[in-house]
Scaffold this active site. Structure first.
Site, short mmCIF file in Angstrom:
data_model
loop_
_atom_site.label_atom_id
_atom_site.label_comp_id
_atom_site.label_asym_id
_atom_site.label_seq_id
_atom_site.Cartn_x
_atom_site.Cartn_y
_atom_site.Cartn_z
N LEU A 1 -54.36 -22.48 -7.34
CA LEU A 1 -55.35 -21.41 -7.21
C LEU A 1 -54.69 -20.06 -7.41
O LEU A 1 -55.32 -19.11 -7.84
CB LEU A 1 -55.99 -21.45 -5.82
N GLY A 2 -53.43 -19.96 -7.05
CA GLY A 2 -52.75 -18.68 -7.20
C GLY A 2 -51.35 -18.72 -6.62
O GLY A 2 -50.98 -19.65 -5.92
N GLY B 1 -48.87 -16.49 -4.29
CA GLY B 1 -48.76 -15.32 -3.42
C GLY B 1 -47.31 -14.94 -3.26
O GLY B 1 -46.43 -15.61 -3.81
N GLY B 2 -47.08 -13.87 -2.52
CA GLY B 2 -45.71 -13.44 -2.30
C GLY B 2 -44.93 -14.48 -1.53
O GLY B 2 -43.71 -14.51 -1.57
N GLY C 1 -45.73 -18.02 -1.43
CA GLY C 1 -45.85 -19.41 -1.83
C GLY C 1 -46.95 -19.62 -2.86
O GLY C 1 -47.56 -18.69 -3.34
N THR C 2 -47.15 -20.89 -3.19
CA THR C 2 -48.16 -21.25 -4.17
C THR C 2 -49.33 -21.92 -3.45
O THR C 2 -49.12 -22.70 -2.53
CB THR C 2 -47.55 -22.24 -5.18
N VAL C 3 -50.55 -21.62 -3.88
CA VAL C 3 -51.73 -22.16 -3.22
C VAL C 3 -52.41 -23.16 -4.15
O VAL C 3 -52.67 -22.85 -5.31
CB VAL C 3 -52.71 -21.05 -2.81
N LYS D 1 -51.28 -24.19 1.08
CA LYS D 1 -50.23 -23.24 0.69
C LYS D 1 -48.87 -23.86 0.93
O LYS D 1 -48.53 -24.24 2.05
CB LYS D 1 -50.35 -21.93 1.45
N ASP E 1 -49.74 -7.00 5.05
CA ASP E 1 -49.85 -7.03 3.59
C ASP E 1 -51.32 -7.05 3.18
O ASP E 1 -51.74 -7.91 2.44
CB ASP E 1 -49.10 -8.25 3.04
#
Ligand SMILES: *[C@@H]1O[C@H](CO)[C@@H](O)[C@H](O)[C@H]1NC(C)=O
Ligand SMILES: *[C@@H]1O[C@H](CO)[C@@H](O)[C@H](O)[C@H]1NC(C)=O
Ligand SMILES: *[C@@H]1O[C@H](CO)[C@@H](O)[C@H](O)[C@H]1NC(C)=O
Ligand SMILES: *[C@@H]1O[C@H](CO)[C@@H](O)[C@H](O)[C@H]1NC(C)=O
Ligand SMILES: *[C@@H]1O[C@H](CO)[C@@H](O)[C@H](O)[C@H]1NC(C)=O
Ligand SMILES: *[C@@H]1O[C@H](CO)[C@@H](O)[C@H](O)[C@H]1NC(C)=O
Ligand SMILES: *[C@@H]1O[C@H](CO)[C@@H](O)[C@H](O)[C@H]1NC(C)=O
Ligand SMILES: *[C@@H]1O[C@H](CO)[C@@H](O)[C@H](O)[C@H]1NC(C)=O
Ligand SMILES: *[C@@H]1O[C@H](CO)[C@@H](O)[C@H](O)[C@H]1NC(C)=O
Length: 711
Positions: A421-422, A424-425, A427-429, A443, A539
């Site tokens: 899905l994306g 992030g700073g 990890g990966t989701v 995540k 954040d």
């Protein structure tokens, strides 16, 4: 030959520690100078555009005080590593000093601009250090403002940078631009024994704090005004797959070389395959990746027996009459036979032999499974699983599930790329589907440092207790893997950032915008005021605000959040906040003139000049909205105040936004001022209402600012 026993592997690991390897031999294009002063310049670097792989790797070799030294832009290069894709460069020290003659603070600040170059600050090797008494400094990046406060209220200690005379913060990944900045609210005018403060980004391995830095200018003097920083470099911004589509420009040209995606932002680099060493960027058979002769180096590749080099590896066999206990460890035959004495009666009978094979296989499988179980348990404990379990049993909370690795593997189709899905700073989701058809988001965190690992279980427990409609719900976690995984409810409508910047000008009404801002503010207010201990998100940005089916805001990504109270290091992480919702403009624009790079600065300067209509999104800046907008803008201004005390609390912000949304949804109140006033409850509202999400906290008198507004 017998099977190696796993228990002795430790021995080998111990003997491999302490080895220091020189970097690969220097290789370059024919006719190119491969040294400048006493620094090797290996390809892909080169002196001059014709010698480098491309302009980004062009090194200027110029004389300084009679000796030649290499430079990349304004930065002196002191070392280049091809193996690790790193380069060491000198960064100037930014300083501020109290000048008693003029009774003023004097300062000199530097900036490092690696935008559009192959270099990024290594987040593994560097830290930002701030030295001084009553010195608060930041480094501004493109989307970060990071810094801390160094005081001398505690006695500074040699070698320790922990808030007393020195403080430090980590460098985030994918950082190519830094600009030093001293907070003017803190100065050394009243401190008789120390007049100067410093801020640097520097290699953490070489930094060692000395108490002599406080009463003198020793820090600056010791380093002659410049400190080393480690830069990661990449060949181009393409991924490996993209780079391979054009073989004529693909850089990993050596036989036995491989491509690696960078772990520090986009881009790729090359490395020699396992068992090979050399320069992966050159074709040359001698200087490119060559087989390592492991038999010549028995500290790294231990072998007590007969060593035989093979291409890409090596064989180690034991002399006659000895058996190999583990790789490189030989013992006389008897020892092993004794432990296997029970085998003897069976040998000879072929039926017995078959049974033995079956038994051995079974016991091997059982042992492997147990080993795996053991490893899983170890990780479980490491990540705070036991603590979590205890707490959960005592609390009897049912909504939180501990998932097994297999369940999550199944749910995400083995972490298939198509499920991503994306990124992030932290990890990966991945998107996943549980057996009961619940949609989830998983995540996978990036590796975390030890400190973080300890806090993990506790932090997760607290997050799991949060139950707020505008905060993405943590359903559970998985702790039995090397890096823990978190399982969230799945939010279908993407991020706020997508909505604002991605939808090609799709109309978003002011009410919707304010509602989203209000919901986000509610979530933050809840974290700040009602959660115990308070949680500071750390954040907040539009890409961390998710939207559900009804476009209701759900705050997500607590990877950067901190629980108050903090430890002593007085960390201040400021995340630059802005007014994306009103302007639909990007938060940072490095091409803009100096004072307009960040949207918040542009916003403030537009306000000063009364030219707000220039910056606001056309879709909402019409006549009928103008009245509301002015109010919103006014609160925006309050929320952007640098000093925490001047900012309204998130709770206030949420309340005001709530009222504003109600007024917009019921325009009839506008015709009837009395009714309006009763709805609002306080007449002062008109002057101070607005939209923001900013909070401030006072923790043990140390102020943690969470400057995150307007998303
Ligand atoms: C060059 O040498 C002079 C005298 O030794 C010194 O003052 C100056 O700082 C040096 N310059 C640099 C760039 O090192
Ligand atoms: C940083 O460098 C890039 C590329 O050279 C340039 O476009 C940009 O304006 C620079 N930014 C600053 C603040 O100097
Ligand atoms: C710290 O080390 C310096 C020398 O590097 C020494 O002069 C100083 O006295 C030491 N300070 C303390 C508190 O030990
Ligand atoms: C130092 O800071 C104090 C408090 O923030 C301020 O009142 C004073 O004017 C500052 N002094 C200088 C020289 O900047
Ligand atoms: C600083 O400069 C002096 C003289 O130019 C030199 O002797 C010294 O080694 C330099 N120190 C560092 C850390 O580069
Ligand atoms: C491939 O790379 C070469 C050399 O950099 C370049 O001249 C050429 O245009 C590239 N081809 C494509 C299809 O991008
Ligand atoms: C490099 O990154 C891309 C995009 O994230 C990914 O698809 C690819 O598998 C990665 N390649 C390697 C060799 O890691
Ligand atoms: C690279 O490998 C190919 C095929 O294995 C071989 O023909 C060639 O000579 C090798 N090149 C070098 C420089 O060793
Ligand atoms: C390394 O080689 C030396 C001499 O060849 C030998 O004495 C020593 O035992 C070897 N060390 C290991 C760890 O194999």
């Amino acid at each position: 030959m017998t099977k190696p026993l796993p228990s002795t592997i430790l021995l080998i690991c111990v003997s491999a520690i302490g080895m220091v390897a020189a970097d690969v031999p220097v290789a370059g294009r024919p006719g190119c100078q491969m040294r400048c002063g006493d620094v090797d310049i290996p390809f892909p670097f080169g002196i001059g555009d014709d010698c480098a792989i491309h302009h980004g790797f062009n090194i200027i070799c110029k004389p300084v005080n009679g000796t030649k030294r290499p430079f990349k832009g304004p930065f002196e290069v002191t070392k280049i590593s091809v193996r690790d894709a790193k380069a060491w460069m000198k960064m100037r020290i930014s300083w501020q000093c109290y000048d008693s003659a003029s009774s003023k603070m004097k300062e000199w600040v530097d900036f490092q601009n690696f935008t559009y170059t192959p270099f990024r600050f290594s987040y593994e090797d560097n830290k930002i250090f701030i030295i001084g008494c009553n010195t608060m400094a930041y480094m501004r990046g493109v989307s970060y403002v990071i810094g801390c406060l160094s005081t001398c209220s505690d006695q500074p200690k040699n070698g320790s940078c922990s808030g007393a005379g020195c403080c430090s913060v980590d460098v985030p990944p994918d950082l190519g631009y830094l600009e030093a900045y001293f907070n003017k609210d803190y100065n050394t005018s009243e401190i008789s024994y120390s007049s100067c403060g410093y801020v640097v980004v520097m290699e953490k391995a070489v930094f060692s704090y000395s108490t002599t830095y406080i009463p003198s200018t020793n820090f600056w003097d010791d380093y002659n005004g410049t400190v080393p920083a480690v830069m990661d470099w990449i060949i181009t911004w393409e991924t490996c797959e993209e780079a391979k589509t054009n073989m004529s420009s693909y850089a990993c040209v050596s036989n036995n070389s491989e491509c690696l995606n960078s772990t520090n932002g986009r881009g790729y680099r090359c490395k020699c395959s396992k068992g090979f060493d050399g320069n992966p960027y050159v074709k040359d058979g001698l200087l490119g990746c060559r087989d390592i002769n492991e038999c010549l180096d028995n500290t790294t590749y231990p072998c007590a027996g007969i060593c035989e080099n093979t291409i890409g590896s090596y064989k180690c066999s034991c002399p006659q009459g000895q058996n190999e206990l583990a790789r490189g460890v030989c013992v006389p035959d008897q020892k092993i036979q004794k432990s296997q004495a029970w085998v003897m009666p069976v040998v000879g009978a072929s039926v017995g032999f078959v049974i033995l094979v079956i038994m051995a296989t079974c016991s091997y499988l059982i042992r492997e499974r147990r080993k795996l179980q053991h490893i899983k348990q170890k990780y479980f404990k490491l990540h705070g699983g036991l603590l979590l379990f205890q707490e959960m049993n005592s609390n009897e909370r049912k909504s939180f599930t501990i998932f097994s690795e297999a369940e999550l593997q199944h749910a995400t189709n083995k972490f298939d790329k198509n499920q991503i899905l994306g990124h992030g700073g932290h990890g990966t989701v991945y998107k996943g589907l549980l057996k009961d058809n619940t949609e989830i988001a998983v995540k996978k965190c990036m590796t975390m440092d030890e400190q973080h690992k300890k806090e993990f279980g506790k932090e997760m427990l607290i997050l799991s207790q949060i139950n707020h409609i505008n905060i993405v719900k943590l359903l559970g976690c998985c702790l039995e893997v090397q890096v823990p995984m978190l399982v969230y409810e799945f939010i279908p409508n993407g991020t706020l950032s997508n909505l604002i910047h991605g939808n090609h000008g799709q109309h978003i009404s002011l009410v919707t915008r304010l509602r989203i801002a209000h919901e986000s503010a509610e979530a933050l207010a809840y974290l700040h005021s009602y959660a115990s201990p308070p949680i500071i998100h750390g954040d907040v940005k539009s890409s961390n605000i998710l939207l559900d089916v009804n476009f209701m805001a759900k705050v997500s990504d607590f990877g950067a959040s901190i629980l108050a109270p903090l430890d002593k290091s007085q960390l201040v992480t400021l995340v630059q906040g802005t007014w994306e919702l009103l302007t639909r403009k990007n938060v940072f624009n490095l091409d803009a003139p100096e004072n307009e790079k960040s949207l918040s600065m542009r916003f403030l300067s537009a306000m000063k000049e009364n030219k707000l209509e220039n910056i606001l999104d056309d879709q909402i800046s019409n006549e009928e909205n103008m009245e509301f907008l002015e109010e919103v803008v006014d609160l925006a201004k309050q929320c952007l105040a640098m000093c925490g005390e001047d900012r309204p609390s998130m709770k206030k912000v949420a309340e005001k936004l709530d009222r504003l949304v109600k007024v917009m949804q019921h325009p009839w109140t506008q015709q009837n001022p009395e009714e309006l006033e009763s709805l609002l409850g306080e007449s002062s509202y008109i002057i101070s209402s607005g939209a923001s999400s900013t909070g401030n906290f006072s923790i043990e008198k140390k102020v943690v600012k969470d400057l995150a507004s307007g998303r």
